[in-house]
Motif scaffolding. Structure first.
Motif, PDB file in Angstrom:
ATOM      1  N   UNK A 115      16.341   9.063  -3.261  1.00  0.00           N
ATOM      2  CA  UNK A 115      16.834  10.190  -2.477  1.00  0.00           C
ATOM      3  C   UNK A 115      16.480   9.918  -1.016  1.00  0.00           C
ATOM      4  N   UNK A 116      17.308  10.386  -0.117  1.00  0.00           N
ATOM      5  CA  UNK A 116      17.094  10.136   1.316  1.00  0.00           C
ATOM      6  C   UNK A 116      15.711  10.603   1.760  1.00  0.00           C
ATOM      7  N   UNK A 117      15.278  11.762   1.259  1.00  0.00           N
ATOM      8  CA  UNK A 117      13.970  12.313   1.636  1.00  0.00           C
ATOM      9  C   UNK A 117      12.839  11.405   1.175  1.00  0.00           C
ATOM     10  N   UNK A 118      12.928  10.889  -0.041  1.00  0.00           N
ATOM     11  CA  UNK A 118      11.896  10.011  -0.594  1.00  0.00           C
ATOM     12  C   UNK A 118      11.877   8.685   0.162  1.00  0.00           C
ATOM     13  N   UNK A 119      13.061   8.162   0.440  1.00  0.00           N
ATOM     14  CA  UNK A 119      13.137   6.906   1.192  1.00  0.00           C
ATOM     15  C   UNK A 119      12.496   7.070   2.559  1.00  0.00           C
ATOM     16  N   UNK A 120      12.807   8.151   3.251  1.00  0.00           N
ATOM     17  CA  UNK A 120      12.233   8.377   4.578  1.00  0.00           C
ATOM     18  C   UNK A 120      10.723   8.547   4.499  1.00  0.00           C
ATOM     19  N   UNK A 121      10.245   9.243   3.485  1.00  0.00           N
ATOM     20  CA  UNK A 121       8.802   9.421   3.307  1.00  0.00           C
ATOM     21  C   UNK A 121       8.111   8.067   3.080  1.00  0.00           C
ATOM     22  N   UNK A 122       8.745   7.231   2.297  1.00  0.00           N
ATOM     23  CA  UNK A 122       8.207   5.895   2.023  1.00  0.00           C
ATOM     24  C   UNK A 122       8.190   5.038   3.292  1.00  0.00           C
ATOM     25  N   UNK A 123       9.264   5.076   4.052  1.00  0.00           N
ATOM     26  CA  UNK A 123       9.329   4.327   5.310  1.00  0.00           C
ATOM     27  C   UNK A 123       8.282   4.857   6.290  1.00  0.00           C
ATOM     28  N   UNK A 124       8.144   6.165   6.380  1.00  0.00           N
ATOM     29  CA  UNK A 124       7.150   6.756   7.276  1.00  0.00           C
ATOM     30  C   UNK A 124       5.734   6.343   6.875  1.00  0.00           C
ATOM     31  N   UNK A 125       5.460   6.319   5.585  1.00  0.00           N
ATOM     32  CA  UNK A 125       4.143   5.907   5.086  1.00  0.00           C
ATOM     33  C   UNK A 125       3.890   4.437   5.435  1.00  0.00           C
ATOM     34  N   UNK A 126       4.902   3.590   5.267  1.00  0.00           N
ATOM     35  CA  UNK A 126       4.806   2.163   5.624  1.00  0.00           C
ATOM     36  C   UNK A 126       4.462   2.006   7.109  1.00  0.00           C
ATOM     37  N   UNK A 127       5.164   2.730   7.968  1.00  0.00           N
ATOM     38  CA  UNK A 127       4.921   2.651   9.411  1.00  0.00           C
ATOM     39  C   UNK A 127       3.497   3.108   9.730  1.00  0.00           C
TER      40      UNK A 127
ATOM     41  N   UNK B 108      -1.848   1.635  11.605  1.00  0.00           N
ATOM     42  CA  UNK B 108      -3.273   1.949  11.593  1.00  0.00           C
ATOM     43  C   UNK B 108      -4.144   0.823  11.047  1.00  0.00           C
ATOM     44  N   UNK B 109      -3.607   0.032  10.123  1.00  0.00           N
ATOM     45  CA  UNK B 109      -4.437  -1.016   9.533  1.00  0.00           C
ATOM     46  C   UNK B 109      -3.686  -2.297   9.192  1.00  0.00           C
ATOM     47  N   UNK B 110      -2.429  -2.204   8.851  1.00  0.00           N
ATOM     48  CA  UNK B 110      -1.680  -3.379   8.416  1.00  0.00           C
ATOM     49  C   UNK B 110      -1.525  -4.439   9.479  1.00  0.00           C
ATOM     50  N   UNK B 111      -1.360  -4.030  10.723  1.00  0.00           N
ATOM     51  CA  UNK B 111      -1.167  -4.991  11.814  1.00  0.00           C
ATOM     52  C   UNK B 111      -2.344  -5.943  11.941  1.00  0.00           C
ATOM     53  N   UNK B 112      -3.497  -5.553  11.428  1.00  0.00           N
ATOM     54  CA  UNK B 112      -4.700  -6.383  11.531  1.00  0.00           C
ATOM     55  C   UNK B 112      -4.599  -7.663  10.708  1.00  0.00           C
ATOM     56  N   UNK B 113      -3.601  -7.765   9.837  1.00  0.00           N
ATOM     57  CA  UNK B 113      -3.400  -8.974   9.036  1.00  0.00           C
ATOM     58  C   UNK B 113      -2.507  -9.993   9.743  1.00  0.00           C
ATOM     59  N   UNK B 114      -2.083  -9.666  10.961  1.00  0.00           N
ATOM     60  CA  UNK B 114      -1.294 -10.586  11.773  1.00  0.00           C
ATOM     61  C   UNK B 114      -2.224 -11.636  12.365  1.00  0.00           C
ATOM     62  N   UNK B 115      -1.770 -12.870  12.367  1.00  0.00           N
ATOM     63  CA  UNK B 115      -2.558 -13.988  12.897  1.00  0.00           C
ATOM     64  C   UNK B 115      -1.721 -14.778  13.902  1.00  0.00           C
ATOM     65  N   UNK B 116      -2.370 -15.327  14.940  1.00  0.00           N
ATOM     66  CA  UNK B 116      -1.623 -16.202  15.851  1.00  0.00           C
ATOM     67  C   UNK B 116      -1.185 -17.453  15.108  1.00  0.00           C
TER      68      UNK B 116
ATOM     69  N   UNK C  86       0.830  -1.208   0.000  1.00  0.00           N
ATOM     70  CA  UNK C  86       0.000   0.000   0.000  1.00  0.00           C
ATOM     71  C   UNK C  86       0.867   1.261   0.000  1.00  0.00           C
ATOM     72  N   UNK C  87       1.918   1.286   0.829  1.00  0.00           N
ATOM     73  CA  UNK C  87       2.796   2.460   0.876  1.00  0.00           C
ATOM     74  C   UNK C  87       3.470   2.685  -0.471  1.00  0.00           C
ATOM     75  N   UNK C  88       3.981   1.621  -1.060  1.00  0.00           N
ATOM     76  CA  UNK C  88       4.639   1.739  -2.365  1.00  0.00           C
ATOM     77  C   UNK C  88       3.658   2.226  -3.432  1.00  0.00           C
ATOM     78  N   UNK C  89       2.456   1.672  -3.436  1.00  0.00           N
ATOM     79  CA  UNK C  89       1.441   2.073  -4.420  1.00  0.00           C
ATOM     80  C   UNK C  89       1.063   3.537  -4.265  1.00  0.00           C
ATOM     81  N   UNK C  90       0.861   3.974  -3.026  1.00  0.00           N
ATOM     82  CA  UNK C  90       0.491   5.370  -2.778  1.00  0.00           C
ATOM     83  C   UNK C  90       1.570   6.342  -3.240  1.00  0.00           C
TER      84      UNK C  90
END
Length: 140
Positions: free
Chosen positions: A67-79, A84-92, A33-37
């Motif tokens: 670029x460092x700025x783009x990489x950080x923006x991408x990492x921040x978006x991933x986090x 907010x929603x990705x963790x919900x795909x975790x399963x025991x 999702x972060x990469x697509x956005x």
């Protein structure tokens, strides 16, 4: 963990990702999702293969130099997406509840350990959502 019949353990520390829970789908969902956005297209296969390591360490191997700025923006978006929603795909993992019940019923105190750095803030929320928090006394 089934050595309880032979020896009494008071405390047991369990790894989180891949041991107690399966998180790979959560990582892949959030990264995709972060990469697509941000306008990047990466195959799900390459995400499943690469995200056995932290996203910030593999992002450039997925999309090329950034670029460092783009990489950080991408990492921040991933986090942000993961928290907010990705963790919900975790399963025991299979058998997790049975093992945790057996351990706690035998008086063993349980802790979670992780080397997770980027997404450590979501572990407690994930434990609560999966009804695992009641078993865990500490998180390291």
């Amino acid at each position: 963990m089934f050595l309880l019949a032979h020896k009494r353990y008071e405390i047991l520390l369990l790894d989180f990702d891949g041991t107690l829970v399966s998180t790979l789908d959560s990582f892949v969902y959030s990264a995709n999702k972060a990469l697509s956005l941000m306008g990047f297209k990466v195959s799900l296969e390459s995400l499943y293969t690469s995200l056995t390591k932290p996203f910030d360490r593999v992002v450039e191997s997925l999309v090329g130099p950034l670029e460092a700025r783009v990489k950080q923006e991408l990492v921040d978006k991933y986090i942000e997406i993961y928290n907010t929603e990705g963790y919900k795909y975790t399963k025991p993992n299979r058998g997790a509840f049975e093992v945790l019940d057996r351990l706690t019923n035998n008086g063993v105190k349980l802790g979670i350990v992780t080397s997770r750095t980027l997404l450590c803030d979501s572990i407690q929320r994930t434990l609560e959502d999966l009804s695992l928090a009641k078993y865990v006394e500490t998180l390291v």
